[in-house]
Write a protein that holds these residues in place. Sequence first.
Motif, short mmCIF file in Angstrom:
data_model
loop_
_atom_site.label_atom_id
_atom_site.label_comp_id
_atom_site.label_asym_id
_atom_site.label_seq_id
_atom_site.Cartn_x
_atom_site.Cartn_y
_atom_site.Cartn_z
N ARG A 47 2.22 13.42 3.25
CA ARG A 47 1.81 12.78 4.50
C ARG A 47 2.75 11.63 4.86
O ARG A 47 2.34 10.49 5.06
CB ARG A 47 0.37 12.29 4.43
CG ARG A 47 -0.64 13.41 4.39
CD ARG A 47 -2.06 12.90 4.63
NE ARG A 47 -2.98 14.00 4.71
CZ ARG A 47 -3.82 14.35 3.73
NH1 ARG A 47 -3.85 13.66 2.61
NH2 ARG A 47 -4.62 15.38 3.89
N THR A 48 4.04 11.95 4.95
CA THR A 48 5.03 10.95 5.36
C THR A 48 5.93 11.51 6.45
O THR A 48 6.18 12.72 6.53
CB THR A 48 5.93 10.50 4.18
OG1 THR A 48 6.63 11.62 3.65
CG2 THR A 48 5.11 9.80 3.10
N GLY B 241 3.86 6.45 6.10
CA GLY B 241 2.75 7.31 5.70
C GLY B 241 1.74 7.45 6.83
O GLY B 241 1.62 6.57 7.68
N TYR B 242 1.05 8.57 6.86
CA TYR B 242 -0.04 8.76 7.81
C TYR B 242 -1.23 9.31 7.04
O TYR B 242 -1.09 9.88 5.97
CB TYR B 242 0.38 9.66 8.98
CG TYR B 242 0.81 11.06 8.61
CD1 TYR B 242 -0.11 12.10 8.51
CD2 TYR B 242 2.15 11.35 8.36
CE1 TYR B 242 0.29 13.39 8.17
CE2 TYR B 242 2.55 12.63 8.03
CZ TYR B 242 1.62 13.64 7.94
OH TYR B 242 2.02 14.91 7.61
N ASP B 243 -2.42 9.12 7.61
CA ASP B 243 -3.62 9.55 6.87
C ASP B 243 -4.05 10.96 7.29
O ASP B 243 -3.52 11.54 8.23
CB ASP B 243 -4.76 8.54 7.00
CG ASP B 243 -5.21 8.32 8.42
OD1 ASP B 243 -5.24 9.29 9.19
OD2 ASP B 243 -5.56 7.18 8.75
N ALA B 244 -5.04 11.48 6.58
CA ALA B 244 -5.49 12.86 6.77
C ALA B 244 -5.96 13.14 8.19
O ALA B 244 -5.86 14.27 8.66
CB ALA B 244 -6.59 13.19 5.77
N SER B 245 -6.43 12.13 8.89
CA SER B 245 -6.90 12.35 10.26
C SER B 245 -5.77 12.77 11.20
O SER B 245 -6.01 13.28 12.28
CB SER B 245 -7.59 11.10 10.79
OG SER B 245 -6.65 10.05 10.96
N ASP C 42 -3.30 14.94 10.23
CA ASP C 42 -2.71 16.19 9.75
C ASP C 42 -2.43 17.19 10.87
O ASP C 42 -1.37 17.81 10.91
CB ASP C 42 -3.59 16.85 8.68
CG ASP C 42 -3.49 16.16 7.33
OD1 ASP C 42 -2.61 15.29 7.16
OD2 ASP C 42 -4.31 16.49 6.44
N ALA D 187 2.54 2.58 2.36
CA ALA D 187 2.56 3.30 3.63
C ALA D 187 3.85 3.10 4.42
O ALA D 187 4.15 3.87 5.32
CB ALA D 187 1.37 2.88 4.49
N ASP E 30 0.82 -1.22 0.00
CA ASP E 30 0.00 0.00 0.00
C ASP E 30 0.85 1.27 0.00
O ASP E 30 0.32 2.38 -0.02
CB ASP E 30 -0.96 0.01 1.19
CG ASP E 30 -0.26 0.04 2.54
OD1 ASP E 30 0.99 0.07 2.59
OD2 ASP E 30 -0.98 0.00 3.56
N GLY F 183 -1.53 3.04 15.43
CA GLY F 183 -1.33 2.17 14.27
C GLY F 183 -0.55 0.92 14.60
O GLY F 183 -0.38 0.54 15.76
#
Length: 175
Positions: free
Chosen positions: A156-157, A120-124, A126, A70, A68, A100
């Motif tokens: 987002r890394t 990687g991290y998700d938008a939540s 930010d 990530a 993926d 995570g």
Amino acid sequence: LAHVDDRLAPATTYAYRVSARGGATATAERSATTSSRAPLTTARPEATSGPADVGNVGPAGGRVASSDGAVQLVVPPGALDAAATVTVERTSNPLPTGLGDGLRIRLPQPPAQPLALVLGYDASMDAQADGLGVALQRGDGSWLSLPVTAIDKAARTLTVSIAPGFARSTAAGGP
């Protein structure tokens, strides 16, 4: 270049002097005081949370990436002296404040250079991006915070450096 001085006495000040090699006269001096608190120690994770990501990396370097995208482990040129199978496996996260998955990195030989771990991290996440970090679990169950070398908010890394002596440990993310 990074150096971790472990097995130090609690509540003790240590002085360090770093000098250049090859006849150069440049030096740097710093001191640091250890905490009086005992280090956090947790059990090592046993459960895996998916298939391992495996890659073959040689002396020219390379990377092992999750399907993926990530997770990426970047092995620089010269870090390995022979071709090797490198495994990055997601695990349960044993860090009490961790977010995570945890990761288990397996190398058949200790690297001669620091490795880069790009997560990687998700938008939540930010709003918390500047406070994100990665801790590494050592063989004795204690934790060491890894130096963050880059945060790319557009991609987002988060990138951290893993010193050669710690490349066979477990990493876990958290704020």
